[in-house]
Scaffold this active site. Structure first.
Site, mmCIF file in Angstrom:
data_model
loop_
_atom_site.group_PDB
_atom_site.id
_atom_site.type_symbol
_atom_site.label_atom_id
_atom_site.label_comp_id
_atom_site.label_asym_id
_atom_site.label_seq_id
_atom_site.Cartn_x
_atom_site.Cartn_y
_atom_site.Cartn_z
ATOM 1 N N HIS A 146 43.827 47.444 40.839
ATOM 2 C CA HIS A 146 42.911 46.714 39.968
ATOM 3 C C HIS A 146 41.472 47.167 40.228
ATOM 4 O O HIS A 146 41.177 47.800 41.229
ATOM 5 C CB HIS A 146 43.019 45.196 40.195
ATOM 6 C CG HIS A 146 42.612 44.757 41.569
ATOM 7 N ND1 HIS A 146 43.410 44.939 42.677
ATOM 8 C CD2 HIS A 146 41.479 44.145 42.022
ATOM 9 C CE1 HIS A 146 42.804 44.463 43.749
ATOM 10 N NE2 HIS A 146 41.624 43.978 43.381
ATOM 11 N N ASP A 194 37.551 45.372 40.486
ATOM 12 C CA ASP A 194 36.956 44.059 40.696
ATOM 13 C C ASP A 194 36.134 43.659 39.474
ATOM 14 O O ASP A 194 35.276 44.410 39.022
ATOM 15 C CB ASP A 194 36.052 44.051 41.931
ATOM 16 C CG ASP A 194 36.858 44.052 43.222
ATOM 17 O OD1 ASP A 194 38.038 43.652 43.190
ATOM 18 O OD2 ASP A 194 36.304 44.462 44.254
ATOM 19 N N HIS A 198 41.564 49.982 43.210
ATOM 20 C CA HIS A 198 42.109 49.836 44.555
ATOM 21 C C HIS A 198 43.293 48.871 44.573
ATOM 22 O O HIS A 198 43.530 48.120 43.619
ATOM 23 C CB HIS A 198 41.024 49.361 45.533
ATOM 24 C CG HIS A 198 40.363 48.080 45.142
ATOM 25 N ND1 HIS A 198 39.384 48.026 44.176
ATOM 26 C CD2 HIS A 198 40.517 46.807 45.575
ATOM 27 C CE1 HIS A 198 38.965 46.785 44.025
ATOM 28 N NE2 HIS A 198 39.655 46.003 44.864
ATOM 29 N N ARG A 232 33.810 39.599 51.525
ATOM 30 C CA ARG A 232 33.471 40.537 50.459
ATOM 31 C C ARG A 232 32.282 40.057 49.639
ATOM 32 O O ARG A 232 32.184 38.879 49.295
ATOM 33 C CB ARG A 232 34.667 40.704 49.511
ATOM 34 C CG ARG A 232 34.531 41.895 48.558
ATOM 35 C CD ARG A 232 35.589 41.877 47.500
ATOM 36 N NE ARG A 232 35.224 41.023 46.371
ATOM 37 C CZ ARG A 232 36.058 40.716 45.370
ATOM 38 N NH1 ARG A 232 37.299 41.153 45.393
ATOM 39 N NH2 ARG A 232 35.641 39.951 44.373
#
Length: 282
Positions: A105, A107, A254, A269
């Site tokens: 996917h 982000d 990723h 994150r």
């Protein structure tokens, strides 16, 4: 300017040495890191000792930071930080994405202004597993046959947060659905800094290509996904405590491998948004 060393990773990406991210750096050093980030797609900083304020402060040198829609998984002290973890506190998960495999996917590609990139910092790691793989979507596009490049010209695809949640059986609340309606983006986007073209579809967020019959859309997406996840386009990162890793959402996607759910994993994150003038990838 700080003296930094850039060492290429294989088959793409780079490790940046000679810098501590908990220190304020001058504009020239940040500019050099930004250039390396855009050029290599993934950049790695080993052996960092960062608290939450360090992560936020360094990330913010590259753009405005997003406050994620999953507010229940944000840091209490720094809402710019999303916790990615299988740790529980009083029976409640403290972070998102648990311990299962998470497929390919981007982000926040489901937003009208997709994320510029992300920084992920390793706090607690299992003994094995939980590696993160990155696919070089710029390199994959450049290696496509000319006929396929022509076929992709002008196509747009749907990006859907609800679809992503459905790929790993996570419900989407009414509030989350209202905040994240489906959007469309070009199948091939141009990087705003390097000018390189890259594929901009992924198995997790992209259910279909616009204006194509369902069977044709599915076949084309599956062909592209198989192409860009070939070994020559994929870097697999094996985490160490203190790793800080940044990736460019314009040129990479990723995924995360599964790990033993009896072991704890805690990552922190930030998500970096693009400037307002870059609201739509082209």
């Amino acid at each position: 300017m700080s003296s930094i060393e850039i060492r290429p990773l294989q088959p793409f990406g780079a490790e940046i040495r000679g810098i501590d991210l908990d220190t304020d750096h001058d504009a020239a050093t940040i500019a050099a890191i930004r250039r390396a980030w855009a050029e290599h797609g993934v950049i790695l900083f080993r052996g960092q000792r960062l608290d939450e304020s360090d992560i936020v402060r360094f990330s913010a040198r590259f753009g405005k930071l997003e406050i994620h829609v999953r507010r229940e998984y944000l840091s209490r002290d720094h809402p710019e930080l999303l916790l990615v973890s299988n740790v529980h506190d009083n029976g409640r998960p403290v972070g998102i994405l648990g311990d299962h495999e998470v497929g390919w996917h981007h982000d926040q590609s489901y937003l009208p202004r997709p994320a510029l990139g992300s920084l992920l910092y390793a706090v607690t790691l299992p003994a094995g597993g939980g590696n993160t793989c990155f696919a070089d979507l710029a390199g994959a596009y450049e290696a496509l046959p000319p006929a396929m490049k022509r076929r992709l010209e002008g196509l747009r695809a749907v990006h859907s947060y609800a679809y992503f949640n459905g790929t790993w059986s996570e419900p989407t609340s009414d509030a989350q659905a209202r905040a994240t309606p489906d959007v469309t983006h070009p199948v091939v986007r141009t990087h705003p800094e390097t000018g390189r073209k890259a594929l901009y579809v992924d198995p997790g967020m992209t259910p279909r290509i616009c204006d194509l019959p369902e069977d044709e859309s599915r076949a084309l997406l599956d062909e592209l996904f198989a192409w860009c996840t070939r070994p020559e386009f994929v870097y697999e990162h094996r985490w160490r405590p203190g790793d800080a890793l940044m990736w460019d959402n314009a040129s990479t996607m990723h995924r995360r491998g599964e790990f033993d759910p009896r072991e704890q994993r805690l990552m922190k994150r930030t998500t970096i948004l693009p400037p307002a003038e870059r609201a739509v990838p082209v």
